[in-house]
Design a protein around this motif. Structure first.
Motif, PDB file in Angstrom:
ATOM      1  N   PHE A 134     -22.316  23.486   6.608  1.00  0.00           N
ATOM      2  CA  PHE A 134     -21.740  22.383   5.838  1.00  0.00           C
ATOM      3  C   PHE A 134     -22.791  21.301   5.586  1.00  0.00           C
ATOM      4  O   PHE A 134     -22.870  20.747   4.500  1.00  0.00           O
ATOM      5  CB  PHE A 134     -20.532  21.789   6.578  1.00  0.00           C
ATOM      6  N   LYS A 135     -23.590  21.013   6.610  1.00  0.00           N
ATOM      7  CA  LYS A 135     -24.588  19.944   6.463  1.00  0.00           C
ATOM      8  C   LYS A 135     -25.650  20.325   5.445  1.00  0.00           C
ATOM      9  O   LYS A 135     -26.114  19.486   4.681  1.00  0.00           O
ATOM     10  CB  LYS A 135     -25.237  19.641   7.814  1.00  0.00           C
TER      11      LYS A 135
ATOM     12  N   PHE B 132     -25.207  22.103   2.911  1.00  0.00           N
ATOM     13  CA  PHE B 132     -24.566  21.902   1.605  1.00  0.00           C
ATOM     14  C   PHE B 132     -24.272  20.424   1.365  1.00  0.00           C
ATOM     15  O   PHE B 132     -23.485  20.070   0.495  1.00  0.00           O
ATOM     16  CB  PHE B 132     -23.275  22.708   1.503  1.00  0.00           C
ATOM     17  N   LYS B 133     -24.849  19.575   2.195  1.00  0.00           N
ATOM     18  CA  LYS B 133     -24.745  18.116   2.043  1.00  0.00           C
ATOM     19  C   LYS B 133     -23.305  17.609   2.129  1.00  0.00           C
ATOM     20  O   LYS B 133     -22.909  16.656   1.453  1.00  0.00           O
ATOM     21  CB  LYS B 133     -25.373  17.667   0.725  1.00  0.00           C
ATOM     22  N   ALA B 134     -22.494  18.255   2.970  1.00  0.00           N
ATOM     23  CA  ALA B 134     -21.108  17.828   3.139  1.00  0.00           C
ATOM     24  C   ALA B 134     -21.052  16.448   3.794  1.00  0.00           C
ATOM     25  O   ALA B 134     -21.882  16.113   4.631  1.00  0.00           O
ATOM     26  CB  ALA B 134     -20.356  18.829   4.005  1.00  0.00           C
TER      27      ALA B 134
ATOM     28  N   GLN C 141     -15.597  15.586   4.750  1.00  0.00           N
ATOM     29  CA  GLN C 141     -15.491  16.985   4.305  1.00  0.00           C
ATOM     30  C   GLN C 141     -15.591  17.921   5.502  1.00  0.00           C
ATOM     31  O   GLN C 141     -14.842  18.891   5.606  1.00  0.00           O
ATOM     32  CB  GLN C 141     -16.593  17.317   3.291  1.00  0.00           C
TER      33      GLN C 141
ATOM     34  N   LYS D 212     -12.295  20.037   5.966  1.00  0.00           N
ATOM     35  CA  LYS D 212     -12.448  21.404   5.464  1.00  0.00           C
ATOM     36  C   LYS D 212     -12.945  22.367   6.526  1.00  0.00           C
ATOM     37  O   LYS D 212     -12.941  23.569   6.322  1.00  0.00           O
ATOM     38  CB  LYS D 212     -13.398  21.419   4.258  1.00  0.00           C
ATOM     39  N   LEU D 213     -13.413  21.821   7.669  1.00  0.00           N
ATOM     40  CA  LEU D 213     -13.913  22.717   8.707  1.00  0.00           C
ATOM     41  C   LEU D 213     -13.234  22.484  10.064  1.00  0.00           C
ATOM     42  O   LEU D 213     -12.565  23.371  10.587  1.00  0.00           O
ATOM     43  CB  LEU D 213     -15.439  22.578   8.850  1.00  0.00           C
TER      44      LEU D 213
ATOM     45  N   PRO E  86      -9.067  22.687   9.991  1.00  0.00           N
ATOM     46  CA  PRO E  86      -8.566  24.058   9.771  1.00  0.00           C
ATOM     47  C   PRO E  86      -9.037  25.072  10.811  1.00  0.00           C
ATOM     48  O   PRO E  86      -8.314  26.004  11.137  1.00  0.00           O
ATOM     49  CB  PRO E  86      -9.067  24.421   8.373  1.00  0.00           C
TER      50      PRO E  86
ATOM     51  N   LEU F  11     -32.290  19.365   8.353  1.00  0.00           N
ATOM     52  CA  LEU F  11     -31.349  19.152   9.457  1.00  0.00           C
ATOM     53  C   LEU F  11     -32.053  18.517  10.643  1.00  0.00           C
ATOM     54  O   LEU F  11     -31.439  17.853  11.464  1.00  0.00           O
ATOM     55  CB  LEU F  11     -30.737  20.484   9.894  1.00  0.00           C
TER      56      LEU F  11
ATOM     57  N   ILE G  91     -30.682  23.329  -1.311  1.00  0.00           N
ATOM     58  CA  ILE G  91     -31.105  24.338  -0.347  1.00  0.00           C
ATOM     59  C   ILE G  91     -29.900  25.112   0.167  1.00  0.00           C
ATOM     60  O   ILE G  91     -28.837  24.527   0.409  1.00  0.00           O
ATOM     61  CB  ILE G  91     -31.857  23.677   0.826  1.00  0.00           C
TER      62      ILE G  91
ATOM     63  N   TYR H 140     -10.109  31.160   7.496  1.00  0.00           N
ATOM     64  CA  TYR H 140      -8.870  30.693   6.857  1.00  0.00           C
ATOM     65  C   TYR H 140      -8.981  30.595   5.345  1.00  0.00           C
ATOM     66  O   TYR H 140      -8.073  30.146   4.676  1.00  0.00           O
ATOM     67  CB  TYR H 140      -8.458  29.335   7.451  1.00  0.00           C
ATOM     68  N   ARG H 141     -10.143  31.001   4.798  1.00  0.00           N
ATOM     69  CA  ARG H 141     -10.311  30.980   3.344  1.00  0.00           C
ATOM     70  C   ARG H 141     -10.528  32.398   2.832  1.00  0.00           C
ATOM     71  O   ARG H 141     -11.147  33.202   3.523  1.00  0.00           O
ATOM     72  CB  ARG H 141     -11.545  30.164   2.972  1.00  0.00           C
TER      73      ARG H 141
ATOM     74  N   LEU I  22     -18.322  21.604  -1.897  1.00  0.00           N
ATOM     75  CA  LEU I  22     -18.834  20.475  -1.115  1.00  0.00           C
ATOM     76  C   LEU I  22     -19.739  19.591  -1.955  1.00  0.00           C
ATOM     77  O   LEU I  22     -19.870  18.404  -1.726  1.00  0.00           O
ATOM     78  CB  LEU I  22     -19.583  20.983   0.125  1.00  0.00           C
ATOM     79  N   MET I  23     -20.400  20.200  -2.975  1.00  0.00           N
ATOM     80  CA  MET I  23     -21.283  19.411  -3.830  1.00  0.00           C
ATOM     81  C   MET I  23     -20.546  18.927  -5.072  1.00  0.00           C
ATOM     82  O   MET I  23     -21.179  18.497  -6.044  1.00  0.00           O
ATOM     83  CB  MET I  23     -22.485  20.261  -4.217  1.00  0.00           C
TER      84      MET I  23
END
Ligand code: ADP
Ligand code: MG
Lengths: 250, 246
Positions: free
Chosen positions: A156-157, A159-161, A165, A169-170, A173, B55, B72, B84-85, B97-98
């Motif tokens: 997630f990070k 993807f720049k969440a 989010q 979303k994580l 759930p 990161l 990236i 769950y998806r 997410l973007m």
């Protein structure tokens, strides 16, 4: 395998039936004192009597209402507080020792204080029940949250969440089954809390009925109250299990 | 996208001791190139990818990207699919997410899934998929955002031997067709040679770059044919020696 599935509840019922029969026979033979131990038939008669003349349904309704309110509020509070703790690491660190302390504290010891704070009324009972169920629920749910798969958080990070989010979303759930599982413990604890509360303050409810029975030295009423309590807790637990299955299978 | 790594050093600062994971790593990635990085386990490969992805922060050195804000994607040893998806929603995660989950993009993702043999599973939950299929969904998820740089951290290690070769070959073709700039980390020498335009060999921890090789194998060869070529064998032995040198 299938036979076992049917067999086990039959054996369970048989055990209960044999227990009741022995109890009744011993009472009839005056080997045990029905004044102290009551007897199945006397309990049955008392139940019918309470139903017809003694507002039994009202007592059941009151207890159920208190249970449902405390259960819902406790769950909701635990969920919100877990989210707050998860979103704020510093807060979590500060709160953590208090949670551990409160968790090991027997909540019934708080009874007298609660009565002074909230008065000798339904509020006290609900407060008592929430104190009983909320701490362990927070601990369970929060631990689920912080144990969310690190790799997925990394994903997630990358993807720049945003933080929210990641939470919505994580983290939430991913922990649905933890949350639903905590409901199972929660419902049992809620019932304990409500009955403790009723024993302490109330004028209505199954806890009150039991207390009243013991005060007038009528063990038939005490036993009848216990019987109703067993049935209620069994049904509530099964309902939560059903809910559990429904949600997890989705 | 071109990427330049200049003298990257990483020291982990823990409470009582400082641990040097990476001593000094430099290399260039050209646009559309695949770079394989081989090194023994624990030599700082994942650390390096964490630094490249932003990161984690390097202790010293610099990373220069062509783009100011590079997109990236990251693929791991496990698929990291969300149970769950369904497959489509998993594949669209990055777009979502973007804030880029347009109908056009969803269609693109659907087409990719179809192209990569997941046609019948678009609306299935991941637990209905085999290991190889899950990794392909993870790949589509990575490619869906149209990344400037793709980071692969031992993405095939969890697969069995047969699927490992098969899936890595599929992935190789997809990356080459889409000209995705890629850094692949692996401890599998054969994988590094068959996939990489360049192979960067790292020393044990704290790691430095021991050697950089260009396999120059024919991209049109199958992986099995690549593995049977003389060039492959010579390079394999060379890298084996590099890794086992003191
Ligand atoms: N957050 C951290 N703090 C301290 N040491 C770490 C941390 N992450 C990794 N390391 C250490 O750095 C070294 C390299 O780790 P890693 O990059 O995961 O290796 P590789 O991916 O090559 O197997 C290991 O010795 C590991 O224990
Ligand atoms: Mg690693």
């Amino acid at each position: 395998m299938k036979n076992k599935k049917i067999l086990i509840p039959i054996i369970d019922l048989l055990i209960v039936a044999i227990f009741l029969i022995i109890w009744e026979v011993l009472s009839q033979a005056k080997i045990i004192n029905t004044f102290i131990f009551s007897s199945p038939i006397r309990i049955y008669k008392t139940l019918i009597d309470l139903l017809l003349n003694g507002n039994l349904l009202m007592h059941i309704f009151v207890t159920l209402k208190e249970v449902i309110i405390s259960f819902a509020l406790g769950t909701f509070l635990a969920f919100i507080i877990s989210i707050l703790l998860y979103s704020n690491k510093l807060l979590a660190k500060i709160i953590d020792p208090f949670l551990t302390m409160l968790n090991s504290l027997p909540k019934v010891a708080l009874g007298p204080i609660i009565i002074i704070w909230a008065g000798a009324n339904t509020n006290s009972i609900i407060l008592m029940a929430i104190l009983t169920n909320v701490i362990i629920s927070i601990i369970t749910i929060y631990h689920g949250f912080i144990n969310t798969d690190k790799l997925k958080i990394k994903l997630f990070k990358v993807f720049k969440a945003s933080k929210s989010q990641i939470l919505y979303k994580l983290v939430i759930p991913s922990n649905i089954s933890t949350i639903v599982n905590s409901l199972k413990i929660n419902i049992s604890l809620t019932l304990i809390g409500v009955i403790m509360g009723e024993l302490l303050v109330s004028k209505k409810g199954i806890g009150y009925l039991i207390l009243y029975g013991s005060q007038v030295f009528n063990l038939d009423i005490v036993m009848a109250g216990l019987f109703v309590l067993i049935i209620i807790s069994f049904i509530l637990y099964k309902l939560v299990l059903l809910l559990n299955k429904k949600i997890v299978s989705n | 996208m071109n990427v330049i790594l200049n003298n990257i050093k990483k020291i982990y600062n823990n409470q009582n001791d400082n641990f040097e994971a990476i001593k000094n790593i430099s290399f260039n990635l050209l646009d559309g190139e695949i770079i394989s990085i081989v090194g023994k386990s624990g030599c700082g490969k994942s650390t390096l990818l964490n630094i490249i992805s932003g990161l984690d922060k390097q202790t010293r050195g610099e990373i220069i990207f062509d783009n100011k804000n590079p997109k990236i994607s990251y693929m791991f040893q496990t698929d990291a699919l969300l149970p769950y998806r369904n497959v489509l929603d998993n594949a669209c995660l990055g777009l979502e997410l973007m804030n880029n989950k347009t109908n056009d993009n969803i269609d693109k993702v659907k087409n990719m899934l179809k192209e990569y043999g997941l046609k019948d599973f678009i609306y299935s939950k991941p637990n209905k998929l085999s290991g190889g299929m899950k990794q392909r969904v993870a790949l589509v998820r990575s490619l869906a955002i149209n990344p400037d740089l793709l980071l692969l951290d031992e993405p095939f290690s969890a697969l069995d031997y047969y699927n490992r070769i098969k899936v890595s070959e599929d992935v190789f073709k997809i990356l080459k067709n889409n000209k995705v700039s890629t850094i692949l980390i692996t401890h599998d020498i054969a994988e590094a040679i068959t996939m990489g335009d360049k192979v960067v060999v790292l020393s044990s921890s704290p790691s430095i770059v021991k050697n950089i090789y260009k396999p120059n194998l024919d991209d049109n060869l199958s992986f099995i044919d690549k593995r049977n070529s003389q060039k492959f064998n010579d390079l394999y032995k060379q890298i084996w020696r590099d890794l086992n040198e003191k």
